[in-house]
Design an enzyme around this catalytic site. Structure first.
Site, mmCIF file in Angstrom:
data_model
loop_
_atom_site.group_PDB
_atom_site.id
_atom_site.type_symbol
_atom_site.label_atom_id
_atom_site.label_comp_id
_atom_site.label_asym_id
_atom_site.label_seq_id
_atom_site.Cartn_x
_atom_site.Cartn_y
_atom_site.Cartn_z
ATOM 1 N N TYR A 1 0.821 -1.213 0.000
ATOM 2 C CA TYR A 1 0.000 0.000 0.000
ATOM 3 C C TYR A 1 0.854 1.262 0.000
ATOM 4 O O TYR A 1 1.697 1.464 0.873
ATOM 5 C CB TYR A 1 -0.870 -0.021 1.254
ATOM 6 C CG TYR A 1 -2.021 0.947 1.274
ATOM 7 C CD1 TYR A 1 -3.231 0.609 0.676
ATOM 8 C CD2 TYR A 1 -1.917 2.166 1.919
ATOM 9 C CE1 TYR A 1 -4.312 1.474 0.720
ATOM 10 C CE2 TYR A 1 -2.992 3.035 1.965
ATOM 11 C CZ TYR A 1 -4.186 2.687 1.369
ATOM 12 O OH TYR A 1 -5.256 3.552 1.423
ATOM 13 N N SER B 1 0.787 -7.780 1.750
ATOM 14 C CA SER B 1 -0.128 -6.751 2.222
ATOM 15 C C SER B 1 -1.087 -6.360 1.092
ATOM 16 O O SER B 1 -1.839 -7.203 0.607
ATOM 17 C CB SER B 1 0.649 -5.555 2.761
ATOM 18 O OG SER B 1 -0.206 -4.675 3.446
ATOM 19 N N GLN B 2 -1.079 -5.107 0.636
ATOM 20 C CA GLN B 2 -1.907 -4.761 -0.516
ATOM 21 C C GLN B 2 -1.582 -5.687 -1.687
ATOM 22 O O GLN B 2 -2.485 -6.147 -2.400
ATOM 23 C CB GLN B 2 -1.675 -3.320 -0.952
ATOM 24 C CG GLN B 2 -2.381 -2.944 -2.250
ATOM 25 C CD GLN B 2 -2.028 -1.543 -2.726
ATOM 26 O OE1 GLN B 2 -2.787 -0.618 -2.534
ATOM 27 N NE2 GLN B 2 -0.856 -1.398 -3.343
ATOM 28 N N ASP C 1 -0.476 -9.282 13.842
ATOM 29 C CA ASP C 1 -0.562 -8.258 12.796
ATOM 30 C C ASP C 1 -1.710 -7.292 13.084
ATOM 31 O O ASP C 1 -2.884 -7.685 13.031
ATOM 32 C CB ASP C 1 -0.779 -8.954 11.447
ATOM 33 C CG ASP C 1 -0.688 -8.021 10.253
ATOM 34 O OD1 ASP C 1 -0.801 -6.798 10.442
ATOM 35 O OD2 ASP C 1 -0.514 -8.530 9.129
ATOM 36 N N HIS D 1 3.003 -6.993 11.110
ATOM 37 C CA HIS D 1 2.704 -6.976 9.679
ATOM 38 C C HIS D 1 3.895 -7.337 8.793
ATOM 39 O O HIS D 1 3.717 -7.621 7.609
ATOM 40 C CB HIS D 1 2.142 -5.608 9.289
ATOM 41 C CG HIS D 1 1.478 -5.585 7.952
ATOM 42 N ND1 HIS D 1 0.482 -6.486 7.592
ATOM 43 C CD2 HIS D 1 1.657 -4.778 6.865
ATOM 44 C CE1 HIS D 1 0.095 -6.231 6.362
ATOM 45 N NE2 HIS D 1 0.785 -5.217 5.888
#
Length: 349
Positions: free
Chosen positions: A95, A190-191, A276, A310
């Site tokens: 992201y 992630s993204q 996370d 994360h």
């Protein structure tokens, strides 16, 4: 931070009903058909980076709406490669980041793959070395960030465009000379992991999907549990636009990684971090547990990092991916990958 989500035993059997819209498949079939009406307009331009063991190419192709999308393509240099078409890995970034610089993406090429690292439209200015792809489409009122851009209509949402770009990235790498189109994997964290799930659900015939700590699954729970960005962009928006919740979550239901995961047919290697705070573990397990339910129940594995936030497995997860994907790609036990010597060209379609 401490473990804050569901107990692990509950996570392992967590199969929530996310309220998938009845026209989910029709929505995405229409979206992709509209995009494929535009020529792919693939260009693959050699770049002199000073790297000697990999060849680097500046790639551009037509994504959603025919908009130009940038990417870096790296592959073992022709001077050190053997014979035969190579498997490929398409990678999507996290992201706010962009494609950065080509020397930052050498892992897959070093392992014998053609690597395509897609730039994310409109991003590239929050971390890393920058991005090069604008998003020419605007939106209504939105919270800073990307999750609320077009939040009231799935046709207008930012991720409708990004997911479509990502599908076209697979089509682009399959059109590159020297790539085996039957051996293309997708990955990202992630993204990028959320984009990976979307592509896995929309593109048939993938070799593998490797979503790491994926973002964008089980939006309703994510908004309830997460207390940090990006999910709090939705919370902030709804705290101001108090009457928009139904429309917002309807839009997000067309973008939910769980629905894409259900439709996936490629073998998958996931990762999740149990501490996370950005992508709550229950949202990752929701996608993992549903993965392949409508796609023939492909093989899947989940690497669990109990004490990580994360960052997840970071380099340890990449090492795991290298061995896992090599088995699927037929590279296990080889000293190096093979490639067809000579100039690399794009076959635009």
């Amino acid at each position: 931070m401490p473990v804050y989500d569901l107990p692990r035993a509950e996570l392992e059997s967590y199969l929530p009903d996310i309220g998938e819209p009845a026209d989910f498949d029709a929505f995405w079939a229409k979206t992709l058909a509209e995009t494929r009406a535009f020529d792919l307009n693939l260009t693959v331009t050699p770049v002199d980076t000073g790297l000697r063991l990999v060849d680097v190419f500046d790639v551009e192709f037509a994504g959603f709406g025919g908009h130009p999308i940038k990417a870096w393509l790296t592959r073992p240099a022709a001077a050190v490669a053997g014979a035969g078409p190579l498997p490929a890995v398409v990678e999507y970034n996290g992201y706010g980041g962009g494609r950065g610089l080509p020397h930052e993406h050498l892992g897959w090429a070093s392992a014998g793959y053609v690597s395509l690292y897609m730039d994310t439209r409109g991003q590239g200015s929050q971390w890393g070395s920058g991005g090069d792809t604008p998003d020419p489409v605007g939106s209504g009122p939105a919270v800073p960030g990307f999750l609320t851009r077009g939040l009231l209509d799935p046709a207008d949402h930012f991720y409708r465009r990004v997911f479509t770009d990502a599908v076209r990235a697979v089509e682009a790498v399959r059109a590159v000379d020297g790539v085996d189109p039957t051996r293309v994997a997708v990955t990202g964290g992630s993204q990028g992991g959320g984009i990976t799930l979307a592509v896995a659900g929309l593109v048939p015939g993938l070799l593998a999907a490797m979503p790491d700590v994926p973002f964008g699954s089980h939006f309703r729970r994510a908004v309830d549990v997460a207390d940090t960005t990006p999910y709090t962009e939705i919370t902030q928006y709804l705290s101001v636009h108090r009457g928009h919740a139904d429309a917002a979550f309807r839009t997000l239901s067309y973008l939910d990684g769980v629905s894409f995961a259900r439709r996936a047919s490629a073998p998958a290697l996931f990762s999740v971090a149990l501490m996370d705070p950005i992508c709550p573990p229950s949202t990752v397990y929701a996608a993992y547990n549903h993965y392949g339910a409508l796609g023939g129940e492909p093989a899947k594995q989940l690497e669990v990092y109990p004490f990580n936030e994360h960052e997840g497995g970071a380099g340890h997860q990449f090492a795991r991916q290298l061995h896992w994907l090599a088995e699927l790609a037929g590279l296990a036990g080889l000293a190096g990958g093979g490639a067809t010597p000579g100039h690399l060209e794009g076959n635009a379609r």
